[in-house]
Design a protein around this motif. Structure first.
Motif, PDB file in Angstrom:
ATOM      1  N   VAL A  69      42.994  56.159  44.084  1.00  9.31           N
ATOM      2  CA  VAL A  69      42.896  54.891  44.811  1.00  9.31           C
ATOM      3  C   VAL A  69      43.579  54.998  46.181  1.00  9.31           C
ATOM      4  O   VAL A  69      43.128  54.396  47.160  1.00  9.31           O
ATOM      5  N   ARG A 121      41.814  51.114  52.449  1.00 11.96           N
ATOM      6  CA  ARG A 121      42.450  50.249  51.452  1.00 11.96           C
ATOM      7  C   ARG A 121      41.744  48.893  51.405  1.00 11.96           C
ATOM      8  O   ARG A 121      41.694  48.185  52.407  1.00 11.96           O
ATOM      9  N   PRO A 122      41.214  48.511  50.230  1.00  8.58           N
ATOM     10  CA  PRO A 122      40.582  47.189  50.135  1.00  8.58           C
ATOM     11  C   PRO A 122      41.629  46.073  50.226  1.00  8.58           C
ATOM     12  O   PRO A 122      42.833  46.349  50.152  1.00  8.58           O
ATOM     13  N   PRO A 134      44.341  43.458  49.508  1.00  8.98           N
ATOM     14  CA  PRO A 134      45.264  43.370  48.375  1.00  8.98           C
ATOM     15  C   PRO A 134      45.010  42.123  47.520  1.00  8.98           C
ATOM     16  O   PRO A 134      44.563  41.103  48.042  1.00  8.98           O
ATOM     17  N   ARG A 135      45.263  42.261  46.216  1.00  7.60           N
ATOM     18  CA  ARG A 135      45.111  41.113  45.309  1.00  7.60           C
ATOM     19  C   ARG A 135      46.468  40.836  44.671  1.00  7.60           C
ATOM     20  O   ARG A 135      47.461  41.488  44.995  1.00  7.60           O
ATOM     21  N   THR A 136      46.528  39.882  43.759  1.00  5.10           N
ATOM     22  CA  THR A 136      47.826  39.541  43.158  1.00  5.10           C
ATOM     23  C   THR A 136      48.332  40.696  42.298  1.00  5.10           C
ATOM     24  O   THR A 136      47.553  41.553  41.853  1.00  5.10           O
ATOM     25  N   PHE A 137      49.655  40.672  42.039  1.00  4.48           N
ATOM     26  CA  PHE A 137      50.284  41.713  41.217  1.00  4.48           C
ATOM     27  C   PHE A 137      49.595  41.828  39.854  1.00  4.48           C
ATOM     28  O   PHE A 137      49.271  42.929  39.405  1.00  4.48           O
ATOM     29  N   GLU A 150      46.167  43.429  40.082  1.00  2.00           N
ATOM     30  CA  GLU A 150      46.263  44.875  40.341  1.00  2.00           C
ATOM     31  C   GLU A 150      46.739  45.619  39.092  1.00  2.00           C
ATOM     32  O   GLU A 150      46.260  46.714  38.795  1.00  2.00           O
ATOM     33  N   LEU A 151      47.689  44.998  38.365  1.00  2.00           N
ATOM     34  CA  LEU A 151      48.182  45.639  37.135  1.00  2.00           C
ATOM     35  C   LEU A 151      47.046  45.726  36.111  1.00  2.00           C
ATOM     36  O   LEU A 151      46.838  46.772  35.478  1.00  2.00           O
ATOM     37  N   ALA A 177      44.733  48.475  37.137  1.00  2.00           N
ATOM     38  CA  ALA A 177      45.349  49.795  36.919  1.00  2.00           C
ATOM     39  C   ALA A 177      45.268  50.174  35.439  1.00  2.00           C
ATOM     40  O   ALA A 177      44.903  51.309  35.099  1.00  2.00           O
ATOM     41  N   LEU A 178      45.580  49.222  34.561  1.00  2.00           N
ATOM     42  CA  LEU A 178      45.547  49.524  33.120  1.00  2.00           C
ATOM     43  C   LEU A 178      44.117  49.858  32.673  1.00  2.00           C
ATOM     44  O   LEU A 178      43.913  50.727  31.825  1.00  2.00           O
ATOM     45  N   TYR A 224      37.650  49.524  43.759  1.00  2.00           N
ATOM     46  CA  TYR A 224      38.284  50.800  44.096  1.00  2.00           C
ATOM     47  C   TYR A 224      37.294  51.966  44.030  1.00  2.00           C
ATOM     48  O   TYR A 224      37.651  53.101  44.300  1.00  2.00           O
ATOM     49  N   SER A 244      51.685  52.153  36.123  1.00  2.00           N
ATOM     50  CA  SER A 244      50.715  51.104  36.471  1.00  2.00           C
ATOM     51  C   SER A 244      51.416  49.922  37.141  1.00  2.00           C
ATOM     52  O   SER A 244      50.885  49.315  38.075  1.00  2.00           O
ATOM     53  N   ILE A 245      52.626  49.596  36.654  1.00  2.00           N
ATOM     54  CA  ILE A 245      53.392  48.496  37.263  1.00  2.00           C
ATOM     55  C   ILE A 245      53.767  48.858  38.705  1.00  2.00           C
ATOM     56  O   ILE A 245      53.599  48.049  39.633  1.00  2.00           O
ATOM     57  N   PHE A 250      52.214  50.908  40.627  1.00  2.00           N
ATOM     58  CA  PHE A 250      50.953  50.881  41.370  1.00  2.00           C
ATOM     59  C   PHE A 250      50.618  49.436  41.783  1.00  2.00           C
ATOM     60  O   PHE A 250      50.258  49.164  42.925  1.00  2.00           O
ATOM     61  N   ALA A 251      50.781  48.501  40.816  1.00  2.00           N
ATOM     62  CA  ALA A 251      50.437  47.100  41.083  1.00  2.00           C
ATOM     63  C   ALA A 251      51.367  46.497  42.131  1.00  2.00           C
ATOM     64  O   ALA A 251      50.924  45.741  43.008  1.00  2.00           O
ATOM     65  N   ILE A 252      52.655  46.854  42.074  1.00  2.00           N
ATOM     66  CA  ILE A 252      53.618  46.360  43.079  1.00  2.00           C
ATOM     67  C   ILE A 252      53.198  46.863  44.457  1.00  2.00           C
ATOM     68  O   ILE A 252      53.164  46.115  45.443  1.00  2.00           O
ATOM     69  N   ARG A 273      50.161  47.972  45.483  1.00  2.00           N
ATOM     70  CA  ARG A 273      48.866  47.471  45.960  1.00  2.00           C
ATOM     71  C   ARG A 273      48.905  45.985  46.325  1.00  2.00           C
ATOM     72  O   ARG A 273      48.148  45.539  47.186  1.00  2.00           O
ATOM     73  N   SER A 274      49.751  45.211  45.611  1.00  2.00           N
ATOM     74  CA  SER A 274      49.758  43.769  45.862  1.00  2.00           C
ATOM     75  C   SER A 274      50.714  43.407  46.988  1.00  2.00           C
ATOM     76  O   SER A 274      50.686  42.286  47.487  1.00  2.00           O
ATOM     77  N   GLY A 275      51.563  44.351  47.367  1.00  2.00           N
ATOM     78  CA  GLY A 275      52.590  44.052  48.370  1.00  2.00           C
ATOM     79  C   GLY A 275      52.048  44.016  49.787  1.00  2.00           C
ATOM     80  O   GLY A 275      50.909  44.320  50.061  1.00  2.00           O
TER      81      GLY A 275
END
Lengths: 485, 30
Positions: A70, A75-76, A78-81, A84-85, A88-89, A216, B21-22, B24-26, B28-30
């Motif tokens: 990714v 970079r597309p 950004p979305r909420t945490f 994104e989590l 990712a999962l 992504y 993954s957490i 990664f999410a921090i 990407r969302s930041g």
């Protein structure tokens, strides 16, 4: 994954050749023997902790590779945490499900450092985590953006979400049929067929879902890379289920004899038809298919109990335990059979020693009788010790041969340990204990190699006892007997 | 015993994956 494929496709042919060379020339040429064992396990000199850690690191690296991917390219938004989590999962979950094919494709390079039993155990355990990630992905995507709840409705959802629904249902079918196979009344091979086909479906529809969402995976080269990864893991399924059986068809075996043995067991003797046989090292196992159809899902791993020096026939000793093994006695001589192997690392040829100690529990004698017969055929002159645990005296499989022919040809001391002996039994009673080991092991116990085969609880207790008795961990080699029924 | 080790190793892998993954999410969302 590509490295796995390359190594997997090259290694078996090299290893097969090495095994045959190794076992036939062993007594004549020590250098050939060492060369053979090097090829079977090129990492044999690496400490096992390092090998194990490297394998785990590689697994983690491949699983997390989608997240690294990714970070390459534009970079597309950004979305909420939580979104994104969730994404990712989902990506990591799909990657783990793809790796399940690598684990079960029976590549020696994957299973050799750990043993097949451990790899299958990992396949089972890690699947719970993969399913958990997929479910968490679905929940988070809906929780992060409540409007996404429409994606759960098969009637209104767009196709990209329908693919995900199909993949999830197939995944749950796999989970339920694996956990409750017997309760659902599924025969082993029916379950395996459902398992394989649903697994292929999960990867295909999971990938279509990812490509359909596109966020992504919108770049063409990323889509191509994901598709390539999916094709790679699916080709492993095709390799095991179609290519391998086609290759097996040119190397058929015929059942020569099925002999009843003590302890509700059968000796199944096979002879190669029109080819020289596959060759094996003592203690190894092979996957057996009985019948004319090499494509059958009805196949089971059994240890060779014949001498590896005998290339005319091979023998497997099988205890009546499950729906397949209880019908072994009904197999008629002349029946066609297919043998895929040899497999396994439980062999003294990989751990040479002057003197060996064997510990067998019940039908765990199967690979060990193969090792003893091989040592006798090789004219071995070491001092060997066999601890053989059984429930009653009547259950001692191969008792006459062990105490007769093998004891004459080998310097072999046998210690029977009987759990429920008759009143006139003069040998060891109860379970194999540290006290018993200390009674029979000599001062050279630290210099011997130990081969243990039996049910898991027994082996766990014996390993503890051996460690307390002063046997180093790296000299203890194990084969558990609980793979399949 | 080896199977007990495997349970811990698998749990460790699961924790590592979720942690990654957490992060990664921090990021990407930041």
């Amino acid at each position: 994954v590509l490295t796995f494929i390359l190594m997997g496709s090259l290694r078996p042919s090299l290893a097969d050749r090495a095994i045959i060379t190794g076992s036939r020339l062993r007594n004549r040429n020590l250098v050939t023997g060492a060369f053979a064992s090097y090829w079977q396990n090129p990492m044999s000199r690496t400490p096992f902790v390092l090998r194990g850690t490297a394998g785990i690191a590689l697994y983690l690296a491949i699983t997390l590779a989608p997240l690294a991917l990714v970070s390459v390219g534009p970079r597309p938004e950004p979305r909420t945490f939580w979104m994104e989590l969730g994404v990712a999962l989902g990506l990591v979950g799909l990657s783990m499900l793809g790796l399940q094919f690598v684990l079960t494709a029976r590549f020696r390079v994957v299973s050799a450092p750990y043993g097949l039993d451990i790899i299958l155990q990992f396949h089972r355990l890690i699947s719970f985590i993969a399913v958990g990630l997929v479910i968490a992905h679905i929940i988070l995507v809906v929780v992060a953006v409540p409007e996404n709840v429409v994606l759960l409705n098969p009637l209104e959802a767009p196709w990209r979400a329908r693919y995900a629904q199909i993949a999830t249902v197939l995944l749950l079918v796999i989970l339920v049929t694996s956990l409750f196979r017997k309760r659902l009344g599924l025969a082993y091979e029916q379950w395996k067929l459902v398992h394989g086909l649903c697994a292929v479906g999960v990867i295909v529809f999971g990938l279509m879902h990812g490509l359909g969402v596109g966020h992504y995976l919108s770049l063409a080269w990323k889509q191509a890379l994901w598709a390539l990864m999916a094709v790679t893991v699916l080709s492993m399924f095709v390799y095991v289920r179609i290519v391998k059986p086609i290759l097996l068809r040119s190397r058929p075996y015929r059942v020569r004899e099925v002999r009843p043995q003590k302890g509700d067991s059968w000796a199944l003797e096979l002879e190669p038809e029109g080819h020289p046989g596959l060759g094996h090292q003592p203690g190894q196992f092979a996957w057996i298919k009985i019948g004319d159809n090499p494509f059958t899902y009805r196949e089971h791993p059994f240890s060779f109990s014949s001498s590896s020096e005998n290339t005319e026939t091979i023998e497997f000793t099988i205890k009546e335990l499950g729906d397949f093994t209880s019908k072994i006695g009904e197999i008629a001589p002349g029946t066609r059979a297919y043998v895929e192997g040899p497999r396994g690392i439980f062999t003294p040829d990989r751990h040479p020693s002057k003197h060996y100690v064997f510990v067998a529990g019940g039908i765990g004698i199967s690979p060990i009788i193969g090792i003893l017969r091989t040592l006798a055929d090789r004219g071995d002159d070491g001092e060997h010790l066999l601890f053989f645990a059984n429930k009653t005296e009547e259950d001692i499989t191969y008792r006459e041969e062990i105490e007769g022919d093998l004891s004459r040809r080998l310097d072999l001391s046998v210690v029977h340990v009987i759990e429920q002996p008759s009143d006139d039994w003069e040998g060891e009673r109860g379970f194999l204990s540290e006290k018993m080991l200390n009674r029979h092991l000599g001062d050279d116990r630290g210099d011997r190699q130990y081969f243990l085969c039996g049910p898991e609880p027994m082996l766990d207790a014996v390993i503890d006892a051996l460690r307390h008795a002063g046997v180093p961990h790296e000299r203890i080699h194990l084969e558990y007997f609980q793979l399949l029924d | 015993m080896r199977f007990v080790y495997m349970t811990w190793i698998t749990t460790g892998i699961g924790v590592a994956i979720v942690a990654a993954s957490i992060l990664f999410a921090i990021w990407r969302s930041g």
